[in-house]
Scaffold this motif. Structure first.
Motif, PDB file in Angstrom:
ATOM      1  N   THR A 115       0.847  -1.189   0.000  1.00  0.00           N
ATOM      2  CA  THR A 115       0.000   0.000   0.000  1.00  0.00           C
ATOM      3  C   THR A 115       0.885   1.241   0.000  1.00  0.00           C
ATOM      4  OG1 THR A 115      -1.729  -1.165   1.232  1.00  0.00           O
ATOM      5  CG2 THR A 115      -1.815   1.246   1.219  1.00  0.00           C
ATOM      6  N   ILE A 116       0.605   2.160  -0.908  1.00  0.00           N
ATOM      7  CA  ILE A 116       1.396   3.384  -1.050  1.00  0.00           C
ATOM      8  C   ILE A 116       0.498   4.575  -0.746  1.00  0.00           C
ATOM      9  CG2 ILE A 116       2.748   4.812  -2.619  1.00  0.00           C
ATOM     10  CD1 ILE A 116       3.287   2.246  -4.241  1.00  0.00           C
ATOM     11  N   LEU A 117       0.920   5.407   0.203  1.00  0.00           N
ATOM     12  CA  LEU A 117       0.176   6.608   0.561  1.00  0.00           C
ATOM     13  C   LEU A 117       0.860   7.845  -0.007  1.00  0.00           C
ATOM     14  CD1 LEU A 117      -0.654   5.879   4.312  1.00  0.00           C
ATOM     15  CD2 LEU A 117      -2.024   5.360   2.290  1.00  0.00           C
ATOM     16  N   GLY A 118       0.070   8.902  -0.163  1.00  0.00           N
ATOM     17  CA  GLY A 118       0.614  10.159  -0.641  1.00  0.00           C
ATOM     18  C   GLY A 118       0.758  10.253  -2.142  1.00  0.00           C
ATOM     19  N   THR A 119       0.068   9.402  -2.885  1.00  0.00           N
ATOM     20  CA  THR A 119       0.164   9.447  -4.340  1.00  0.00           C
ATOM     21  C   THR A 119      -0.455  10.743  -4.875  1.00  0.00           C
ATOM     22  OG1 THR A 119      -1.903   8.207  -4.544  1.00  0.00           O
ATOM     23  CG2 THR A 119       0.150   6.950  -4.581  1.00  0.00           C
ATOM     24  N   LYS A 120       0.016  11.168  -6.007  1.00  0.00           N
ATOM     25  CA  LYS A 120      -0.433  12.418  -6.628  1.00  0.00           C
ATOM     26  C   LYS A 120      -0.709  12.182  -8.109  1.00  0.00           C
ATOM     27  CE  LYS A 120       2.490  15.243  -3.563  1.00  0.00           C
ATOM     28  NZ  LYS A 120       1.581  16.187  -2.926  1.00  0.00           N
ATOM     29  N   PRO A 121      -1.638  12.894  -8.708  1.00  0.00           N
ATOM     30  CA  PRO A 121      -2.527  13.871  -8.089  1.00  0.00           C
ATOM     31  C   PRO A 121      -3.750  13.210  -7.475  1.00  0.00           C
ATOM     32  CG  PRO A 121      -2.932  13.807 -10.434  1.00  0.00           C
ATOM     33  CD  PRO A 121      -1.798  12.844 -10.178  1.00  0.00           C
ATOM     34  N   ALA A 122      -4.258  13.778  -6.416  1.00  0.00           N
ATOM     35  CA  ALA A 122      -5.472  13.312  -5.753  1.00  0.00           C
ATOM     36  C   ALA A 122      -6.078  14.496  -5.003  1.00  0.00           C
ATOM     37  CB  ALA A 122      -5.146  12.169  -4.786  1.00  0.00           C
ATOM     38  N   PRO A 123      -7.414  14.579  -4.972  1.00  0.00           N
ATOM     39  CA  PRO A 123      -8.335  13.637  -5.605  1.00  0.00           C
ATOM     40  C   PRO A 123      -8.415  13.854  -7.117  1.00  0.00           C
ATOM     41  CG  PRO A 123      -9.555  15.457  -4.693  1.00  0.00           C
ATOM     42  CD  PRO A 123      -8.121  15.677  -4.277  1.00  0.00           C
ATOM     43  N   ALA A 124      -8.936  12.841  -7.802  1.00  0.00           N
ATOM     44  CA  ALA A 124      -9.303  12.946  -9.211  1.00  0.00           C
ATOM     45  C   ALA A 124     -10.740  12.448  -9.343  1.00  0.00           C
ATOM     46  CB  ALA A 124      -8.366  12.114 -10.083  1.00  0.00           C
ATOM     47  N   ILE A 125     -11.475  13.016 -10.275  1.00  0.00           N
ATOM     48  CA  ILE A 125     -12.869  12.626 -10.451  1.00  0.00           C
ATOM     49  C   ILE A 125     -12.932  11.262 -11.126  1.00  0.00           C
ATOM     50  CG2 ILE A 125     -15.092  13.274 -11.425  1.00  0.00           C
ATOM     51  CD1 ILE A 125     -13.953  15.119  -9.197  1.00  0.00           C
ATOM     52  N   ALA A 126     -13.657  10.337 -10.532  1.00  0.00           N
ATOM     53  CA  ALA A 126     -13.761   8.978 -11.065  1.00  0.00           C
ATOM     54  C   ALA A 126     -14.466   8.982 -12.416  1.00  0.00           C
ATOM     55  CB  ALA A 126     -14.514   8.093 -10.081  1.00  0.00           C
ATOM     56  N   SER A 127     -14.021   8.116 -13.304  1.00  0.00           N
ATOM     57  CA  SER A 127     -14.645   8.053 -14.624  1.00  0.00           C
ATOM     58  C   SER A 127     -16.075   7.546 -14.541  1.00  0.00           C
ATOM     59  CB  SER A 127     -13.826   7.155 -15.553  1.00  0.00           C
ATOM     60  OG  SER A 127     -13.757   5.834 -15.050  1.00  0.00           O
ATOM     61  N   TYR A 128     -16.358   6.680 -13.563  1.00  0.00           N
ATOM     62  CA  TYR A 128     -17.687   6.075 -13.476  1.00  0.00           C
ATOM     63  C   TYR A 128     -18.739   7.000 -12.876  1.00  0.00           C
ATOM     64  CZ  TYR A 128     -16.061   5.372  -8.691  1.00  0.00           C
ATOM     65  OH  TYR A 128     -15.567   5.572  -7.430  1.00  0.00           O
ATOM     66  N   THR A 129     -18.336   8.042 -12.146  1.00  0.00           N
ATOM     67  CA  THR A 129     -19.319   8.860 -11.446  1.00  0.00           C
ATOM     68  C   THR A 129     -20.217   9.586 -12.445  1.00  0.00           C
ATOM     69  OG1 THR A 129     -19.593  10.475  -9.657  1.00  0.00           O
ATOM     70  CG2 THR A 129     -17.852  10.923 -11.232  1.00  0.00           C
ATOM     71  N   SER A 130     -21.506   9.576 -12.206  1.00  0.00           N
ATOM     72  CA  SER A 130     -22.465  10.177 -13.137  1.00  0.00           C
ATOM     73  C   SER A 130     -22.376  11.697 -13.113  1.00  0.00           C
ATOM     74  CB  SER A 130     -23.882   9.733 -12.792  1.00  0.00           C
ATOM     75  OG  SER A 130     -24.041   8.347 -12.996  1.00  0.00           O
ATOM     76  N   ARG A 131     -22.678  12.303 -14.258  1.00  0.00           N
ATOM     77  CA  ARG A 131     -22.474  13.742 -14.444  1.00  0.00           C
ATOM     78  C   ARG A 131     -23.818  14.463 -14.620  1.00  0.00           C
ATOM     79  NH1 ARG A 131     -16.833  13.366 -15.602  1.00  0.00           N
ATOM     80  NH2 ARG A 131     -16.367  11.218 -15.054  1.00  0.00           N
ATOM     81  N   GLY A 132     -23.778  15.770 -14.393  1.00  0.00           N
ATOM     82  CA  GLY A 132     -24.904  16.620 -14.689  1.00  0.00           C
ATOM     83  C   GLY A 132     -24.858  17.046 -16.153  1.00  0.00           C
ATOM     84  N   PRO A 133     -25.789  17.881 -16.604  1.00  0.00           N
ATOM     85  CA  PRO A 133     -26.889  18.465 -15.837  1.00  0.00           C
ATOM     86  C   PRO A 133     -27.904  17.419 -15.396  1.00  0.00           C
ATOM     87  CG  PRO A 133     -26.501  19.667 -17.899  1.00  0.00           C
ATOM     88  CD  PRO A 133     -25.737  18.391 -17.986  1.00  0.00           C
ATOM     89  N   SER A 134     -28.662  17.761 -14.368  1.00  0.00           N
ATOM     90  CA  SER A 134     -29.656  16.841 -13.826  1.00  0.00           C
ATOM     91  C   SER A 134     -30.807  16.653 -14.802  1.00  0.00           C
ATOM     92  CB  SER A 134     -30.198  17.388 -12.509  1.00  0.00           C
ATOM     93  OG  SER A 134     -31.370  16.715 -12.128  1.00  0.00           O
ATOM     94  N   PRO A 135     -31.100  15.413 -15.207  1.00  0.00           N
ATOM     95  CA  PRO A 135     -32.250  15.196 -16.085  1.00  0.00           C
ATOM     96  C   PRO A 135     -33.575  15.557 -15.415  1.00  0.00           C
ATOM     97  CG  PRO A 135     -30.755  13.311 -16.124  1.00  0.00           C
ATOM     98  CD  PRO A 135     -30.322  14.179 -14.991  1.00  0.00           C
ATOM     99  N   SER A 136     -33.668  15.377 -14.094  1.00  0.00           N
ATOM    100  CA  SER A 136     -34.931  15.622 -13.408  1.00  0.00           C
ATOM    101  C   SER A 136     -35.180  17.100 -13.139  1.00  0.00           C
ATOM    102  CB  SER A 136     -34.983  14.842 -12.093  1.00  0.00           C
ATOM    103  OG  SER A 136     -33.902  15.195 -11.251  1.00  0.00           O
ATOM    104  N   TYR A 137     -34.098  17.879 -12.959  1.00  0.00           N
ATOM    105  CA  TYR A 137     -34.251  19.326 -12.809  1.00  0.00           C
ATOM    106  C   TYR A 137     -32.944  20.001 -13.204  1.00  0.00           C
ATOM    107  CZ  TYR A 137     -36.199  23.743 -11.449  1.00  0.00           C
ATOM    108  OH  TYR A 137     -36.694  25.024 -11.504  1.00  0.00           O
TER     109      TYR A 137
END
Length: 743
Positions: A469-491
């Motif tokens: 396990t390696i701590l202190g890696t860079k760059p972080a944070p980075a936005i995950a590719s899987y996370t869903s994006r806006g704009p919001s379809p519902s509003y």
């Protein structure tokens, strides 16, 4: 409906390069040193900083028994390296061009599973001690149940249950009411919807006991107690703890092996409010449904009215734009990001060169001095071709456009090959996909020493060591590719997600009867698991909200959300803009990260807040031309009216698709007393003005209003245009930042 969870994943981070160099000639004691170098002085003859460092070490005077050993080559945390050297070699190194400084390596004690450290939660200052670690705040978790025997749910150090708690511990199959305690204070299950959807079915576990692992993981992330010696098969070793380790937890099981139904979800949220929870965490959502048909939107409106804060996950359908769910104006919508931690498998070649690649192979194994095979026939890792070779070997698999990494890993898993080194920059595998075969992943830009060696050596060999396990890696944070994006379809008129929190490779408690990993075809159980998804980000934010609720019990859900949003960070640990993995590490836009990455300690004292109440949201619904019945479906009351509809509500962010738009906002001073704030705008590809540009508050809780006017400078501008407005006080203590987006 989709539960926002991903299975155990593969993340590729190659951060460090190690070398073992030829024997030199002196018999003296050696030590490990950390050496800082001036990278700007690196001669152009060197192909990389690693090449420069290794050549520098080779230039040192030889000795008989001391072997200078390059341990790590750094290029982010510092410019330099760590190496094993004799004192004489260190003195000689100090005369080398580019040398800055050196000091002995030091022992470090790892005492956490790290996401709380990454969020800068500290026992000595900030939100943890201010909130007493979330003491007596009750968090209701709407999920798949809980594994009550987990050490994360032990109640040592917990005081008596608050008398305001109305919940109960419901008995069922393999679950007794006595399994609850002063930490896990409630457990209920809701299955009528799933039974109705599957008449005659027999539920495999008709109780709150977790058969998926998801609920155990999310609830322990929020408020799990301290557990020493936690790890995932040797990875991420340390003390596990939730974001709010003194908070109370109540589980409401609504997800079943046999199905997941809105009726059960509604029942769970309804009961949670009845029982008296302060915060609700719900890592699931409904796609492509309007607010008035969305069970979470409807139930959360009632929760908001009662002052209950609700944290929800954005979904795992990224990186496509407009893919998120839970784009609900009155809840917190959370996207996922990475942390500064990587899991490694060290590949050591027969010539002593070592490369630290990415691995989560779940076994305490060491592949030692095995033949290394790489050729045009095998580099795509075809199962049939591999079987023609010796089994005791390590094969090098390269992304050649024929087979992607997931397929290659599957082929190696199915084979009898001892292990593999995968050369790939597959963006999906960086974050997702299980790791069943013994191997490590190396980025193509770091693979040249490996390829050169295996092509030129007469008898190439390699070893692989896992569980690092390696701590202190860079760059972080980075936005995950899987996370869903806006704009919001519902509003789409409200910017979503609101913010991001750690979601990639999070270690938390697990249900041991649910396989946590596979070793080739063998299933493995564990009390802890490392998984990814916005499901993991949502409980981090819920934990922060619980801590804030403990410090500011009088704040509304909107006020807590505002404090969390306006104090986020838009910079990573290199002090550069947060990058987006899903878009080739370009700077992330607010449609991916909302206001930015949550910063709990800054949220403790935001300076100003954008508050809102139920009638404000109703005005929003009225402006959206919802019918009276549709509004009533959400509000459950005729007490609200549409006499003054407005699509511009008091939200701590701005989004428009118009050429010209004006916003009205009101902020409340929650600082210590009188204060003056001045508006600061970032550079944007559109015109923005703020009036007035100075806000003067004479006392605490005073309100001041302002207007923001936006004008597109050019017709036909494409892409996401964004910037920010920050209110900075006259003493520089508070910076209240809001993203501005034109789509």
């Amino acid at each position: 409906m989709k539960a926002s969870m991903a299975t155990p994943h593969i993340i590729l981070y190659v951060w460090l390069v190690l070398f073992t160099l030829p024997l030199l000639t002196t018999s003296v004691k050696s030590s490990t040193y950390i050496i800082h170098m001036d990278k700007s002085t690196m001669p152009k003859t060197f192909t990389s900083h690693t090449h420069w460092y290794s050549t520098t070490l080779k230039s040192l005077s030889p000795s008989t028994t001391t072997t200078p050993q390059l341990l790590y080559a750094y290029d982010n945390a510092i410019h330099g390296f760590s190496a094993v050297l004799s004192s004489a070699q260190l003195e000689a190194l100090k005369q080398s061009p580019g040398f800055i400084s050196a000091y002995p390596d030091m022992n470090v004690k790892v005492d956490t599973t790290h996401t709380t450290d990454f969020l800068s939660l500290n026992s000595n200052y900030g939100l943890w001690p201010a909130s007493n670690y979330g003491k007596d705040i009750i968090v209701g978790v709407i999920d798949s149940g809980v594994w009550p025997e987990s050490e994360s749910f032990k109640d040592y150090g917990m005081t008596e249950i608050p008398t305001r708690w109305k919940g109960e511990c419901e008995p069922g199959v393999q679950f007794e009411s006595s399994m609850c305690n002063r930490k896990l204070i409630g457990a209920r299950f809701f299955n009528k919807g799933v039974i109705a959807g599957h008449p005659g079915t027999n539920l495999t576990m008709n109780s709150t006991r977790d058969t998926l692992g998801h609920g155990t993981h999310t609830s322990s992330t929020i408020g799990g107690n301290y557990v020493k010696g936690a790890s995932f098969f040797g990875y991420a070793e340390g003390i596990a703890r939730g974001v709010a380790p003194s908070a109370r937890l109540a589980m409401y099981k609504v997800l079943w092996d046999e199905g997941r139904y809105a009726s059960d979800v509604l029942a769970g949220i309804d009961q949670a409010m009845e029982d008296g929870v302060d915060v609700i965490s719900i890592s699931m959502g409904f796609d492509e449904v309007p607010l008035y048909e969305d069970p979470i939107a409807i139930a959360s409106f009632a929760a908001m009215e009662k002052g209950v804060f609700l944290s929800s996950s954005a979904g795992n359908q990224g990186p496509d734009m407009g893919s998120l769910h839970n784009g609900i104006p009155w809840v917190l919508t959370v996207g996922a990001s990475s942390v500064d931690r990587a899991f490694a498998g060290t590949v050591t070649l027969g010539n002593g060169v070592a490369v630290v690649g990415w691995s989560l192979y779940p076994a305490k194994a060491l592949l030692l001095d095995l033949p290394l095979v790489y050729n045009e026939t095998l580099k795509a890792c075809d199962l049939t071709l591999m079987e023609l070779h010796a089994k005791e070997m390590i094969v090098v698999c390269e992304d050649v456009g024929v087979r992607d990494l997931v397929v290659q890993m599957f082929q190696v898993t199915q084979s009898k090959i001892s292990g593999a080194i995968f050369i790939s920059k597959d963006s999906f595998v960086i974050e997702e996909g299980d790791f069943r075969c013994p191997g490590a992943i190396i980025n193509p830009k770091d693979a040249m020493p490996l390829i050169t060696y295996v092509k030129t050596a007469l008898n190439p060999k390699a070893s692989i060591k896992f569980q690092q396990t390696i701590l202190g890696t860079k760059p972080a944070p980075a936005i995950a590719s899987y996370t869903s994006r806006g704009p919001s379809p519902s509003y789409p008129g409200i910017l979503k997600p609101d913010l991001v929190a750690p979601g990639t490779r999070v270690l938390a408690a697990w249900a041991p009867k649910v396989p946590a990993a596979k070793l080739r075809s063998t299933s493995l159980s564990s009390d802890f698991n490392i998984i990814s998804g916005t499901s993991m980000a949502c409980p981090h934010a819920a934990g922060v909200a619980a801590l804030l609720k403990g410090v500011h019990p009088d704040w509304s859900p909107a006020a807590i959300r505002s404090a969390m949003m306006t104090t986020t960070s838009e910079l990573d640990n290199t002090l550069g803009p947060i990058q987006d993995v899903g878009y080739n590490f370009q700077s992330a836009t607010p449609l991916a990260m909302g206001a930015g990455h949550v910063d709990p300690n800054k949220a403790l004292d935001p300076g100003l807040i954008y508050d809102a109440g139920a009638q404000d949201y109703v005005r929003l619904l009225c402006a959206a031309n919802y019918t009276d019945k549709q509004i009533l479906a959400i509000t459950r009351s005729y007490g609200y009216n549409c006499s003054n509809p407005s699509s511009d509500m008091n939200y701590p962010s701005f989004i428009t698709n118009s050429t010209v738009q004006q916003f009205q906002r009101t902020v409340t001073n929650v600082g210590d007393g009188a204060a003056s704030y001045r508006a600061r705008l970032t550079a944007m590809n559109f015109n923005v003005s703020v009036a007035p540009d100075t806000l003067i508050f004479r006392e605490k809780l005073e309100k001041q209003s302002f207007k923001v006017s936006i004008t597109k400078t050019q017709e036909g501008q494409e892409g996401v245009l964004y910037g920010s407005l920050t209110w900075v006080d006259d003493v520089g203590k508070h910076a209240v930042r809001s993203p501005i987006v034109v789509v």
